[in-house]
Enzyme design. Structure first.
Site, PDB file in Angstrom:
ATOM      1  N   ARG A  97       5.691   0.044  15.925  1.00  0.00           N
ATOM      2  CA  ARG A  97       6.534  -0.578  14.611  1.00  0.00           C
ATOM      3  C   ARG A  97       7.649   0.601  14.270  1.00  0.00           C
ATOM      4  NH1 ARG A  97       5.207  -0.340   8.425  1.00  0.00           N
ATOM      5  NH2 ARG A  97       7.272  -1.712   7.708  1.00  0.00           N
ATOM      6  N   HIS A 142      13.633  -0.510   5.987  1.00  0.00           N
ATOM      7  CA  HIS A 142      12.698   0.673   5.526  1.00  0.00           C
ATOM      8  C   HIS A 142      13.924   1.571   4.836  1.00  0.00           C
ATOM      9  CE1 HIS A 142       8.482   2.267   6.761  1.00  0.00           C
ATOM     10  NE2 HIS A 142       9.138   3.092   5.806  1.00  0.00           N
ATOM     11  N   GLU A 187       7.672  -2.557   1.845  1.00  0.00           N
ATOM     12  CA  GLU A 187       7.030  -2.178   0.500  1.00  0.00           C
ATOM     13  C   GLU A 187       8.053  -2.091  -0.630  1.00  0.00           C
ATOM     14  OE1 GLU A 187       6.158   2.107   1.098  1.00  0.00           O
ATOM     15  OE2 GLU A 187       3.881   1.561   2.148  1.00  0.00           O
ATOM     16  N   ASN A 329       0.228  -2.451   3.878  1.00  0.00           N
ATOM     17  CA  ASN A 329       0.227  -1.050   4.098  1.00  0.00           C
ATOM     18  C   ASN A 329      -0.696  -0.654   3.112  1.00  0.00           C
ATOM     19  OD1 ASN A 329       2.177  -0.832   5.597  1.00  0.00           O
ATOM     20  ND2 ASN A 329       3.869   0.049   4.542  1.00  0.00           N
ATOM     21  N   TYR A 331      -3.081   3.013   1.862  1.00  0.00           N
ATOM     22  CA  TYR A 331      -3.438   4.372   1.990  1.00  0.00           C
ATOM     23  C   TYR A 331      -4.649   4.819   1.047  1.00  0.00           C
ATOM     24  CZ  TYR A 331       0.810   5.036   4.507  1.00  0.00           C
ATOM     25  OH  TYR A 331       1.854   4.891   5.424  1.00  0.00           O
ATOM     26  N   GLU A 398       0.549  -0.240   8.140  1.00  0.00           N
ATOM     27  CA  GLU A 398       0.513   1.189   7.923  1.00  0.00           C
ATOM     28  C   GLU A 398      -0.899   1.407   7.283  1.00  0.00           C
ATOM     29  OE1 GLU A 398       3.630   3.393   5.728  1.00  0.00           O
ATOM     30  OE2 GLU A 398       5.205   2.106   6.504  1.00  0.00           O
TER      31      GLU A 398
HETATM   32  C1  BGC Z   1       5.986   4.449   3.636  1.00  0.00           C
HETATM   33  C2  BGC Z   1       6.360   5.426   4.619  1.00  0.00           C
HETATM   34  C3  BGC Z   1       5.963   6.680   4.167  1.00  0.00           C
HETATM   35  C4  BGC Z   1       4.279   6.745   3.988  1.00  0.00           C
HETATM   36  C5  BGC Z   1       3.645   7.994   3.464  1.00  0.00           C
HETATM   37  C6  BGC Z   1       4.659   4.628   3.013  1.00  0.00           C
HETATM   38  O1  BGC Z   1       4.665   4.269   1.596  1.00  0.00           O
HETATM   39  O2  BGC Z   1       6.123   3.252   4.180  1.00  0.00           O
HETATM   40  O3  BGC Z   1       7.721   5.230   4.865  1.00  0.00           O
HETATM   41  O4  BGC Z   1       6.067   7.613   5.069  1.00  0.00           O
HETATM   42  O5  BGC Z   1       4.118   5.729   2.813  1.00  0.00           O
HETATM   43  O6  BGC Z   1       4.036   8.603   2.278  1.00  0.00           O
END
Ligand code: BGC
Length: 492
Positions: A97, A142, A187, A329, A331, A398
């Site tokens: 991607r 992006h 995002e 995405n 995290y 992501e």
């Molecule tokens: C974004 C990326 C970023 C990653 C880590 C995501 O919010 O899409 O561009 O590098 O987080 O911070």
């Protein structure tokens, strides 16, 4: 077995305090990796590229970036197509991607002048990927807005819907014969909240509770317009799919109290629900609780109408259902608690939401403390998406963790192993339709306001070296092993 692979397996076994079993990934789960144009390409003013709002911000406001760095050269990927594709191929990953830089192909923003050298760069990248058996997944936006549009108000100018559509048409015309997976926007929260409310991302404005809401409206309308453009004029011939990527952290109520439960729900609506709800529920509109809290607070502040602009019936019809898949995405996770109303004063979306988020100090911590490994939060958000957004196909576009170790990134390996286990439970027990797992990121990149101080990459990049040498990390070996064995380990 190579030494590195052995190391990875040893690592996994050595962390096991009890018995370890191995679990197979479903055959149809695609393993992928990702990057974005500004974060890796460099060549910021080469071959006719125009200026983006990121170019402008890093050059005029270095204080906005922790280490005062820029993406002028970044990973120099503009000059390293073959090498980068080889890095992906050598791990056995099936998809890549990446994003297109709007000002690289339309230097003046508008579609009046197409920069053919920019087009050629993406053509070469796409062709090289396909020639090596890697499926390209392309994000149109992006965060690289042409600077001219930023000067005209950027995402707060309603005309952006037209500008974005013109740009999208050029992209589909030039690359749609080979690209079959499209993400309109990466995002929305980062585009609207971080850029117009908290000011850490370009253009770095702090007009919270106003500009971020206008932005949200325009992002949704631009996404919807582009979706219909593709559906009506391209999809029957090009046969691709199109969706949007929304970053959704999980928000867990801090306690069992009704107030904290309601606060966690509000936190989700103010964080990602405002984008997901209009597209993925039959209402086609912002979530009710989100509208209600902003309207009430606006009234209390003396505004004649809500600071949140509304959608017309026609706009609602246009936004509803505009995605072939849910791009997620993920995290990390937070706890959320309710908080008393703030005193009346300057508006802000945080005051509107009346919530407070915090992290458990025991959670595994990344190189930046806002990133914590909370695998159960990943399973919860996946279940939430299934239950609240019409059980869509989910592409994880992501997922990643910034390790403080340069090469021996054992925390990142553990993060992915643990999250893949939760993913298996989501698919096998919760019946969530997850189709792709995309690791952020292929290599260490320019990490926006964090500059080069944190790295999520499967490859370390030496940013002091003119060559931008890429060196495999332990996590790269983990994924290489994973693509061959398609097996993750679980402690029992
Ligand atoms: C974004 C990326 C970023 C990653 C880590 C995501 O919010 O899409 O561009 O590098 O987080 O911070």
């Amino acid at each position: 077995m190579g030494n590195c692979k052995l190391l990875v397996l040893l690592y996994l076994f050595s962390t096991a305090t009890s018995l370890t079993i191995s679990r197979k990934l479903p055959d149809d789960l695609v393993l992928a990796t990702a990057s974005s144009s500004y974060q890796i390409e460099g060549a910021w003013n080469e071959d006719g590229k125009g200026e983006s709002m990121w170019d402008r911000m890093v050059h005029t406001r270095p204080d906005k970036i922790v280490d005062h760095s820029t993406g002028d050269v970044a990973c120099d990927s503009y000059h390293k197509i073959k090498h980068d594709v080889e890095l992906i191929k050598s791990m056995g990953l099936e998809q890549y991607r990446f994003s297109i830089s709007w000002p690289r192909i339309l230097p003046y923003g508008y579609a009046n002048h197409i920069n053919l050298r920019g087009v050629q760069y993406y053509n070469e990248l796409i062709d090289e990927l396909i020639a090596n058996g890697i499926t390209p997944v392309v994000t149109l936006y992006h965060w690289e807005l042409p600077q001219i549009f930023q000067e005209l108000g950027g995402w707060t100018n309603a005309l952006i819907v037209e500008w974005f559509e013109q740009y999208a048409r050029v992209v589909f015309d030039h690359f749609g014969d080979r690209v079959k997976l499209w993400i309109t926007i990466n995002e929305p929260k980062q585009i609207c909240w971080f850029a117009y409310s908290n000011g850490s991302l370009a253009p770095g404005l702090e007009i919270s509770g106003i500009a971020d809401y206008i932005c949200a409206r325009n992002v949704l309308l631009s996404h919807a317009r582009t979706f219909h453009l593709y559906k009506n004029f391209y999809q029957s011939v090009q046969k691709g799919k199109i969706g949007i990527t929304i970053d959704c952290p999980w928000m867990e109520p801090a306690t069992n109290s009704t107030n904290d439960y309601k606060a966690a729900d509000r936190a989700r609506q103010f964080d990602f629900g405002l984008y997901a709800h209009p597209i993925f529920t039959p209402t086609g509109d912002f979530p009710e609780i989100f509208k209600k809290f902003i309207a009430e607070r606006s009234r209390a502040e003396g505004y004649q109408q809500s600071r949140l602009p509304s959608f017309s019936e026609n706009e609602i019809r246009n936004i509803r259902g505009t995605a072939d898949f849910f791009g997620l995405n993920y995290y990390t996770t937070s706890y959320t608690k309710d908080r008393k109303p703030h005193p009346i004063g300057k508006p802000s979306s945080l005051k509107d939401s009346r919530i407070e988020n915090y992290k458990d100090p025991n959670w595994l911590i990344g190189a930046d403390p806002s990133f914590r490994s909370v695998p159960w939060g990943f399973r919860k958000i996946l279940k939430y998406i299934k239950q609240n957004y019409g059980d869509p196909d989910v592409f994880i576009t992501e997922i990643g963790f910034p390790d403080s170790e340069k090469f021996n990134d054992t925390k990142t390996v553990k993060y992915h192993n643990d999250h893949l286990n939760e993913l298996l439970d989501s698919i096998q027990v919760d019946d969530v339709k997850v189709k792709t797992y995309t690791v952020w990121s292929l290599m260490d990149v320019f990490e926006w306001m964090r500059g080069y101080t944190v790295g999520f990459g499967l490859y370390h990049v030496d940013f002091q070296d003119n060559n931008r040498t890429r060196t495999p990390k332990l996590s790269r070996e983990f994924f290489h092993t994973l693509t061959r064995t398609r097996t993750v380990m679980q402690e029992i």
